[in-house]
Design an enzyme around this catalytic site. Structure first.
Site, short mmCIF file in Angstrom:
data_model
loop_
_atom_site.label_atom_id
_atom_site.label_comp_id
_atom_site.label_asym_id
_atom_site.label_seq_id
_atom_site.Cartn_x
_atom_site.Cartn_y
_atom_site.Cartn_z
N ARG A 100 0.84 -1.20 0.00
CA ARG A 100 0.00 0.00 0.00
C ARG A 100 0.88 1.26 0.00
NH1 ARG A 100 1.21 2.01 4.17
NH2 ARG A 100 0.07 3.86 3.51
N ARG A 122 -6.65 -0.98 -7.60
CA ARG A 122 -7.09 0.14 -6.75
C ARG A 122 -7.29 1.35 -7.66
NH1 ARG A 122 -4.41 1.19 -1.02
NH2 ARG A 122 -6.45 2.12 -0.66
N CYS A 167 -1.90 9.53 7.89
CA CYS A 167 -1.74 8.23 7.23
C CYS A 167 -0.28 7.79 7.26
CB CYS A 167 -2.31 8.27 5.81
SG CYS A 167 -2.50 6.64 5.05
N ASP A 221 -1.93 10.58 -3.33
CA ASP A 221 -2.30 9.47 -4.21
C ASP A 221 -2.45 9.97 -5.63
OD1 ASP A 221 -3.10 8.20 -1.51
OD2 ASP A 221 -3.11 6.60 -3.00
N LYS A 243 -5.29 10.33 1.54
CA LYS A 243 -6.09 9.59 2.52
C LYS A 243 -7.23 10.41 3.10
CE LYS A 243 -5.74 6.14 3.41
NZ LYS A 243 -6.60 5.19 2.65
#
Ligand code: RUB
Length: 307
Positions: free
Chosen positions: A17, A60, A124, A193, A204
């Site tokens: 991740r 994802r 995060c 991201d 996040k």
């Protein structure tokens, strides 16, 4: 294909991740798949690479580093199977090497903005953000970190463990304590991201509340992002999809089994508008969010016309 499936499963279940790690794992998977691919013709080779690329990208939906990595790694120009295979292996290795170097450079560039004594809030578990924090600490700056728990998956625990390994003092807080503690903070540093062409950040869930609280308290809000986190599709208006994860990450279904008027939502990411972001630390330097388009156009490694 077994190894590709294994990587895809690890990404889906979040054993692998963080947008950077996901990208590297996908590039490795494409490289190893191409290396062992038996194809009787170029058509067969192309369609197998295409199929595996789409499969990896589907694991994802939000981290744009994933399609960017797959696209950069799986490029070839030759019409010959052996040559195309070698091109993919080379391009994937270049991507992986660049990703490692980018993390180091972000650490070096971003740490120059950290002052001795700074209290840094992070959210995060971002390897890019942590690269800045640990580099500053290794440079001799006495800093401390307030880390959010990051419900529901609690990646904040990975962050405090990582920082503890360096001897960096940390304070773990629940996500809802962000505004309460903002008065004690000098800088907020988060990862990404995805970054849209208009400079908006996708990170996040809860990142935008850190940004709002930092803005209100006039604290600096810094994003750490490799250039492969910038989203080419947003130039032509393609939206970035926010991943909705399973409800059982939020609450044990047995606890609410008797409730018939309740739904549980679990978005994994949120949007932070560019106006709340002071700077983006990338591997090619620090930029204001308004320069996101330029990064996509000039530094991502392919022509905008290809989107
Ligand atoms: C991780 C997350 C991170 C970014 C950047 O979400 O939001 O801040 O991915 O991380 P998840 P990095 O745990 O759902 O993958 O800097 O390591 O790429």
């Amino acid at each position: 294909m077994d190894k590709v499936k294994e990587t895809a499963k690890k990404i889906r279940t979040m054993e692998i991740r963080g947008a950077g790690r996901i990208a590297k794992a996908a590039a490795e998977a494409i490289r190893d798949y191409a290396a062992g691919l038996e194809a009787a013709s170029m058509e067969e080779f192309s369609s197998s690479i295409q199929e595996v690329s789409s499969f990896l990208i589907s694991t994802r939906p939000t981290a744009v580093s994933l399609p960017n990595a797959v696209k950069l790694a799986s490029r070839y120009s030759s019409g010959n199977v052996e040559e195309a295979r070698q091109e993919i292996i080379k391009n994937a290795n270049i991507f992986i090497e660049r990703a490692d170097r980018a993390l180091e450079k972000i650490g070096q560039i971003g740490s120059r903005r950290i002052q001795d004594g700074d209290v840094i809030m992070t959210h995060c578990n971002s390897h890019a953000a942590l690269s800045i924090i640990t580099t500053a600490f290794k440079d001799g700056k006495k800093i401390s970190v307030i880390a959010t728990e990051s419900r529901p998956r609690r990646q904040g625990l990975l962050t405090i463990r990582h920082l503890n390994g360096f001897g960096i003092p940390t304070t773990l807080i629940v996500d809802s304590a962000v505004r309460y503690y903002m008065k004690d903070v000098d800088k907020v540093i988060v990862g990404a991201d995805a970054i849209a062409a208009n400079g908006a950040l996708v990170n996040k869930i809860g990142t935008s509340q850190l940004a709002l609280a930092a803005h209100e308290a006039r604290k600096s809000f810094m994003v750490a992002a490799e250039t492969f986190k910038f989203s080419p599709g947003t130039i032509v208006g393609n939206p970035i999809e926010i991943e909705e994860r399973a409800a059982d990450e939020v609450v044990d279904p047995a606890i609410i089994a008797d409730l018939s008027h309740v739904q549980v939502k679990n978005p994994a990411f949120d949007f932070t508008p560019a106006e709340y972001i002071d700077m983006i630390v990338t591997d090619i330097g620090i930029i204001p969010p308004a320069m996101a388009y330029t990064v996509i156009k000039d530094h991502l490694g392919w022509e905008v016309e290809e989107i």
